[in-house]
Write an enzyme that holds these catalytic residues in place. Structure first.
Site, short mmCIF file in Angstrom:
data_model
loop_
_atom_site.label_atom_id
_atom_site.label_comp_id
_atom_site.label_asym_id
_atom_site.label_seq_id
_atom_site.Cartn_x
_atom_site.Cartn_y
_atom_site.Cartn_z
N ASP A 99 0.84 -1.20 0.00
CA ASP A 99 0.00 0.00 0.00
C ASP A 99 0.88 1.25 0.00
OD1 ASP A 99 -2.66 0.62 -0.07
OD2 ASP A 99 -3.06 0.19 2.05
N GLU A 198 -14.54 -0.70 -1.22
CA GLU A 198 -14.72 -0.81 0.23
C GLU A 198 -16.00 -0.10 0.69
OE1 GLU A 198 -11.28 0.13 2.61
OE2 GLU A 198 -12.42 0.05 4.48
O1 KIV Z 1 -4.94 -0.96 4.35
C1 KIV Z 1 -5.72 -1.89 4.18
O2 KIV Z 1 -5.77 -2.84 4.97
C2 KIV Z 1 -6.61 -1.85 3.03
C3 KIV Z 1 -7.62 -2.93 2.91
C4 KIV Z 1 -8.74 -2.66 3.82
C5 KIV Z 1 -8.08 -3.11 1.51
O3 KIV Z 1 -6.52 -0.95 2.26
#
Ligand code: KIV
Length: 311
Positions: A99, A198
């Site tokens: 991420d 989401e």
């Molecule tokens: O940071 C995270 O865990 C996410 C998921 C909820 C998709 O973005």
């Protein structure tokens, strides 16, 4: 030496090829559900590997789940890179997605590409994820243009939750839902290999999913998405506190840890631990030799005491 050290696991797992973005597209085509979960450390990555998870996300939810921040906003690239590298060391076959944290991609395409490259070069991620539509679509296109696959994320985007009115369901009016749909379609056209949806009503999500080429991964978006993702700490019960409506608990790991720690503390305090089975033995002759040397003043022979003893 920990019994969980690398290479000591009994690994009688059947061989599986690494999951690719082409595999995910094929899974969508074949109606085979994509299983995705977050992980933030080496042992949970190993477990994800062992149970055959398809996609592992080092989510910025690490901010709340393992770093103790009260939102995902404060976590930075260095923290995310360190966590993702640990996860990489525990994984062989799931696709690993890192991420991009808040502040690491919004300002320019150059910044977005540099952050994505860091995730790939330093942490060994296969792909990155970023949140939102609008400028994020340009950032996604730029990263993809630089050769790094991107996963999009629409609906509730926690990094910008304040602007969305808080951590709550999105797309519950036609006006709001059309915005979610526009963002998803734009990310799809930009070439995202998958899109997380989401906290969007199931019926809305279904209408969006059917207009997209890329596989969709739902979290609180119902059953029509090509796959599902949950935060590991929510689903196995490590997190404390109120859970989102879309979370299902499959285990009580926090409860198990508490049981273990409580029993350990009791046994240390009562003297029951360590027991005879946890201590090393020594030959009586060696012990006698030690006793004699201690008694003869041998203790000081390897050190020259040229400093003042502490008061
Ligand atoms: O940071 C995270 O865990 C996410 C998921 C909820 C998709 O973005």
């Amino acid at each position: 030496m920990s019994s969980g050290a690398r290479g000591t696991e009994e690994a009688a797992q059947p061989e599986r090829s690494p999951v690719t973005i082409t595999d995910l597209a094929a899974m969508k085509e074949n109606g085979e559900a994509i299983v995705m979960v977050t992980a933030y450390d080496f042992p949970s990555a190993q477990v994800a590997e062992e149970v055959g998870i398809d996609v592992v996300l080092v989510g910025d939810s690490a901010a709340n789940c393992v770093l103790g921040y009260d939102s995902t906003v404060p976590v930075g690239m260095e923290e995310m890179t360190m966590l993702a590298a640990a996860v990489r060391r525990g994984l062989k076959t799931p696709l690993l997605v890192g991420d991009l944290p808040f502040g690491s991609y919004e300002a320019s395409n150059e910044l977005a590409i540099a952050s994505a490259q860091q995730m790939v070069k330093q942490a060994g991620c296969d792909a990155v994820k970023l949140e939102g539509g609008g400028a994020s679509v340009d950032r996604a296109a730029a990263i993809i243009g630089a050769g790094i696959p991107v996963m999009g994320h629409v609906g509730l985007t926690p990094q910008t939750a304040t602007a969305l009115g808080g951590l709550k369901a999105q797309g519950r009016t036609a006006d709001k839902a059309i915005k979610v749909a526009e963002d998803a379609v734009a990310l799809d056209r930009a070439g995202c290999f998958a899109i997380v949806i989401e906290a969007v009503p199931e019926a809305v999500s279904e209408m969006i999913v059917n207009r997209l080429e890329a596989p969709t991964i739902g979290i609180g978006a119902g059953n029509s998405t090509a796959g599902q993702v949950l935060v590991l700490h929510d689903l196995v019960g490590i997190n404390r506190g109120r859970l989102a409506k879309f979370v299902k608990r499959y285990a009580d790991v926090r409860g198990e840890i508490k049981l273990g720690l409580t029993a350990y503390a009791e046994e240390v305090r009562s003297g029951a631990f360590p027991g005879p089975e946890h201590v090393y033995s020594v030959e009586p002759s060696e012990l006698e030799g030690l006793r004699q040397r201690l008694d003869s003043g041998d203790l000081d022979s390897n050190y020259s005491w040229d400093w003042e003893p502490l008061p």
